[in-house]
Design a protein around this motif. Structure first.
Motif, mmCIF file in Angstrom:
data_model
loop_
_atom_site.group_PDB
_atom_site.id
_atom_site.type_symbol
_atom_site.label_atom_id
_atom_site.label_comp_id
_atom_site.label_asym_id
_atom_site.label_seq_id
_atom_site.Cartn_x
_atom_site.Cartn_y
_atom_site.Cartn_z
ATOM 1 N N ASP C 44 0.768 -0.769 0.360
ATOM 2 C CA ASP C 44 0.210 0.419 0.187
ATOM 3 C C ASP C 44 0.643 1.571 0.166
ATOM 4 O OD1 ASP C 44 -2.463 -1.717 -0.219
ATOM 5 O OD2 ASP C 44 -2.313 -1.069 2.281
ATOM 6 N N LYS C 45 0.517 2.247 -0.507
ATOM 7 C CA LYS C 45 1.374 3.741 -0.288
ATOM 8 C C LYS C 45 1.249 4.203 0.264
ATOM 9 C CE LYS C 45 2.636 6.455 -4.712
ATOM 10 N NZ LYS C 45 1.577 7.181 -5.423
ATOM 11 N N ALA C 46 2.434 4.516 0.534
ATOM 12 C CA ALA C 46 2.552 5.572 2.296
ATOM 13 C C ALA C 46 1.465 6.164 2.317
ATOM 14 C CB ALA C 46 4.253 5.732 2.427
ATOM 15 N N PRO C 47 1.439 7.139 3.086
ATOM 16 C CA PRO C 47 0.742 8.514 3.431
ATOM 17 C C PRO C 47 1.588 9.854 2.180
ATOM 18 C CG PRO C 47 1.022 8.105 4.732
ATOM 19 C CD PRO C 47 1.683 6.835 3.916
ATOM 20 N N PRO C 48 1.620 10.834 1.694
ATOM 21 C CA PRO C 48 2.811 11.652 1.223
ATOM 22 C C PRO C 48 2.992 12.892 2.742
ATOM 23 C CG PRO C 48 0.840 12.122 0.519
ATOM 24 C CD PRO C 48 0.488 11.010 1.011
ATOM 25 N N GLU C 49 3.519 11.969 3.723
ATOM 26 C CA GLU C 49 3.963 12.844 4.697
ATOM 27 C C GLU C 49 4.824 13.991 4.497
ATOM 28 O OE1 GLU C 49 5.841 10.191 7.402
ATOM 29 O OE2 GLU C 49 3.323 9.558 7.920
ATOM 30 N N LEU C 50 6.089 13.666 3.590
ATOM 31 C CA LEU C 50 7.115 13.929 3.282
ATOM 32 C C LEU C 50 6.409 15.205 2.404
ATOM 33 C CD1 LEU C 50 10.293 12.221 2.522
ATOM 34 C CD2 LEU C 50 9.998 14.097 4.290
ATOM 35 N N ALA C 51 5.426 14.831 1.380
ATOM 36 C CA ALA C 51 5.422 16.474 0.161
ATOM 37 C C ALA C 51 4.271 17.050 1.301
ATOM 38 C CB ALA C 51 4.485 15.795 -0.357
ATOM 39 N N VAL C 52 3.963 16.408 2.157
ATOM 40 C CA VAL C 52 2.930 18.133 3.460
ATOM 41 C C VAL C 52 4.292 19.000 4.395
ATOM 42 C CG1 VAL C 52 1.317 17.621 5.439
ATOM 43 C CG2 VAL C 52 0.728 16.071 3.197
ATOM 44 N N LEU C 53 5.008 17.885 4.534
ATOM 45 C CA LEU C 53 6.069 18.992 5.602
ATOM 46 C C LEU C 53 6.538 19.418 4.127
ATOM 47 C CD1 LEU C 53 6.781 17.963 8.182
ATOM 48 C CD2 LEU C 53 8.639 16.645 7.286
ATOM 49 N N VAL C 54 6.837 19.401 3.110
ATOM 50 C CA VAL C 54 7.774 20.494 2.042
ATOM 51 C C VAL C 54 6.786 21.529 1.597
ATOM 52 C CG1 VAL C 54 8.940 20.671 -0.608
ATOM 53 C CG2 VAL C 54 9.611 18.703 1.336
ATOM 54 N N SER C 55 5.226 21.360 1.774
ATOM 55 C CA SER C 55 4.745 22.116 1.249
ATOM 56 C C SER C 55 4.661 23.310 2.637
ATOM 57 C CB SER C 55 3.398 21.597 1.338
ATOM 58 O OG SER C 55 2.604 20.743 2.279
ATOM 59 N N GLU C 56 4.346 22.819 4.058
ATOM 60 C CA GLU C 56 4.531 23.092 5.078
ATOM 61 C C GLU C 56 5.309 24.763 5.236
ATOM 62 O OE1 GLU C 56 1.941 20.275 7.534
ATOM 63 O OE2 GLU C 56 3.551 21.052 7.510
ATOM 64 N N GLN C 57 6.820 23.859 5.187
ATOM 65 C CA GLN C 57 8.001 24.722 5.318
ATOM 66 C C GLN C 57 8.235 25.425 4.062
ATOM 67 O OE1 GLN C 57 9.448 24.635 8.083
ATOM 68 N NE2 GLN C 57 7.330 23.259 8.489
ATOM 69 N N LEU C 58 7.298 25.441 2.959
ATOM 70 C CA LEU C 58 8.188 26.148 1.317
ATOM 71 C C LEU C 58 8.229 27.321 1.614
ATOM 72 C CD1 LEU C 58 9.147 24.567 -1.186
ATOM 73 C CD2 LEU C 58 6.912 25.694 -1.993
ATOM 74 N N ALA C 59 7.150 28.327 2.445
ATOM 75 C CA ALA C 59 7.727 29.736 2.290
ATOM 76 C C ALA C 59 8.673 30.083 2.819
ATOM 77 C CB ALA C 59 6.612 30.087 3.226
ATOM 78 N N THR C 60 9.406 28.779 4.036
ATOM 79 C CA THR C 60 11.083 29.583 4.819
ATOM 80 C C THR C 60 11.921 28.700 3.653
ATOM 81 O OG1 THR C 60 10.583 27.391 5.906
ATOM 82 C CG2 THR C 60 9.559 28.741 6.703
ATOM 83 N N SER C 61 11.783 28.363 2.992
ATOM 84 C CA SER C 61 12.825 28.036 1.730
ATOM 85 C C SER C 61 13.370 28.772 1.008
ATOM 86 C CB SER C 61 12.796 27.266 1.046
ATOM 87 O OG SER C 61 11.462 27.655 0.445
ATOM 88 N N GLY C 62 12.979 30.103 0.657
ATOM 89 C CA GLY C 62 13.885 31.082 -0.297
ATOM 90 C C GLY C 62 13.238 30.703 -1.931
ATOM 91 N N VAL C 63 12.728 29.830 -2.265
ATOM 92 C CA VAL C 63 12.280 29.475 -3.226
ATOM 93 C C VAL C 63 10.779 29.394 -3.665
ATOM 94 C CG1 VAL C 63 14.468 29.256 -4.344
ATOM 95 C CG2 VAL C 63 13.699 27.157 -3.576
#
Lengths: 98, 95, 250
Positions: C44-63
């Motif tokens: 079964d496919k893992a839930p996209p935890e990393l993708a959610v994490l990245v989209s949450e922190q995207l504002a702090t990344s500068g790009v």
């Protein structure tokens, strides 16, 4: 959900075929082509895993991007070693006294 | 759903078929060219799966540069001598 | 059997393994591949935890492009080590001849081999490739693109230039050495400087993240393009040192 399953399965099949090619073929270039085919299979599995219905996971994409560049660097190093070793073998054959 | 499913099946089976052809090619040259074709097909698959960054890199590196490196090395390995100093051996052949 | 598995450089037929060994290898790999296939299809496919994490922190990344954010901010260790791998390969393939004064020199050995179609096509293609490379580099912050793609496009332009046989590349020149090592050097320097500010190596301060990522990306693009081009020209003998030291001695 469906495209993930199709491409995951295809990636595994491509990987297995590349593995057979690495073991069974004799020529160094064929072995390197087979290793790169294995790489494409692995990348296909990773990208298919990153594909969700609503959003796309960027972390496997970044890993595959890194993998592509490292794969080409490794391939180039192997090719260079093959060329150099063949030159050394030729020298040894033409000057047996040394 | 079903037209996209058709495209997916076509791309996936095309990738498997190209890998098979590349591994079973009679000549090394054919094998390399079919591998470049597989790289281009992989570019389409990455684009289908939404990995546009990877698709651009694969088109430039995986399909283009790897094929050029393999063909250049094939030419070097086919030469009768590696330290031939004739002008013909100095030129950057790729075929 | 293992002696027959060692690579050869000349013969072109597909396999030297005995038939029994080939059947054995094929059956083992078929069984293993089928197991892998089943495991892949039934997991079964893992839930996209990393993708959610990245989209949450995207504002702090500068790009704004999540892949560039992962590559050059969240997981920049990977990218740093990758550029180090490229540099190691480039050093392994370095010619060791006397130092050359220029990076790109007109070829001296064949004036007759001018390919008219290729050279006139490249008059259009090379500036366009440089433009596309710069575009990909700049747009990597917002849309698909970035340092690797830009470097690959520039290297492809250089490969096309090498194919005209009108120029030779002197990788021993000081300029070329700077080009090859600038990416890793500036990446490490940026990591140290940002580490002195934030306390963690390669942890960019949020306010300067965009600028720092752009600086690192420019340096990485130049180095990746130079290294990939060096790999090709060394293998295809389109560099300056080849007529003197080719094959085994270099």
């Amino acid at each position: 959900m469906t495209p993930d399953i199709i491409y995951s399965g295809a990636g595994m099949v491509v990987f297995a075929m590349g593995l057979y090619g690495v073991i069974a073929s004799a020529h160094i270039l064929r072995k390197l082509v087979a290793i790169n085919i294995m790489g494409i299979g692995v990348f296909m599995l990773l990208i298919a895993t990153a594909h969700h219905d609503t959003l796309i996971d960027p972390v496997p994409h970044a890993m595959v991007l890194t993998g592509i560049v490292v794969a080409v660097a490794g391939t180039a190093l192997c090719l260079w070693l093959a060329v150099v070793i063949r030159g050394l073998e030729h020298d040894a054959a033409s000057h047996p006294s040394q | 759903m079903s037209p996209m499913l058709f495209v997916d099946g076509l791309l996936a089976s095309g990738a498997i078929a190209l890998a098979l052809l590349s591994l079973n090619a009679r000549e090394v040259f054919t094998s390399i060219v079919l591998f470049v074709c597989l790289g281009l097909l992989a570019t389409l698959i990455w684009a289908r799966l939404g990995a546009w960054d990877v698709a651009i890199a694969e088109a430039a590196i995986g399909a283009g540069l790897t094929g050029a490196l393999l063909l250049a090395a094939r030419h070097r390995l086919r030469e009768p001598t590696s330290r031939d100093d004739t002008p013909a051996a100095r030129r950057p052949h790729v075929s | 059997m293992f002696r027959e598995m060692s690579p050869s450089f000349t013969d072109t037929h597909a396999s030297t393994l005995p038939r029994v060994a080939r059947v054995l290898v094929a059956s083992v790999i078929t069984a293993g591949g089928a197991a892998l296939l089943l495991a892949t299809l039934r997991t079964d496919k893992a839930p996209p935890e990393l993708a959610v994490l990245v989209s949450e922190q995207l504002a702090t990344s500068g790009v704004e492009n999540p892949v560039t954010a992962v590559l050059l901010n969240f997981r920049s260790y990977d990218t740093l080590l990758e550029i180090a791998v490229l540099l190691i390969v480039a050093i392994a393939m370095q010619p060791h001849a006397s130092s050359q004064p220029r990076i790109v020199a007109p070829s001296t050995n064949n004036e007759s081999a001018t390919n008219l179609v290729l050279t006139s096509l490249l008059r259009w293609l090379i500036p366009l490739s440089v433009l596309v490379g710069g575009y990909l580099l700049w747009t990597g912050a917002y849309a698909p693109g970035g340092a690797f793609q830009a470097g690959a496009v520039l290297a492809a332009a250089g490969v096309a230039l090498a194919l005209t046989e009108r120029y030779q590349f002197g990788w021993q020149s000081a300029g070329a050495q700077w080009l090859i090592s600038a990416g890793l050097a500036i990446f490490i320097a940026t990591g140290i400087v940002s580490g002195m500010v934030t306390g963690t190596f390669l942890q960019y301060p949020v306010t300067y993240a965009a600028t720092l990522i752009l600086v690192v990306e420019i340096a990485a693009t130049v180095s990746i393009a130079a290294i990939l081009l060096q790999l090709f020209t060394r293998l295809a003998r389109a560099d300056v040192t080849s007529p003197h030291t080719s094959g085994a001695s270099s």
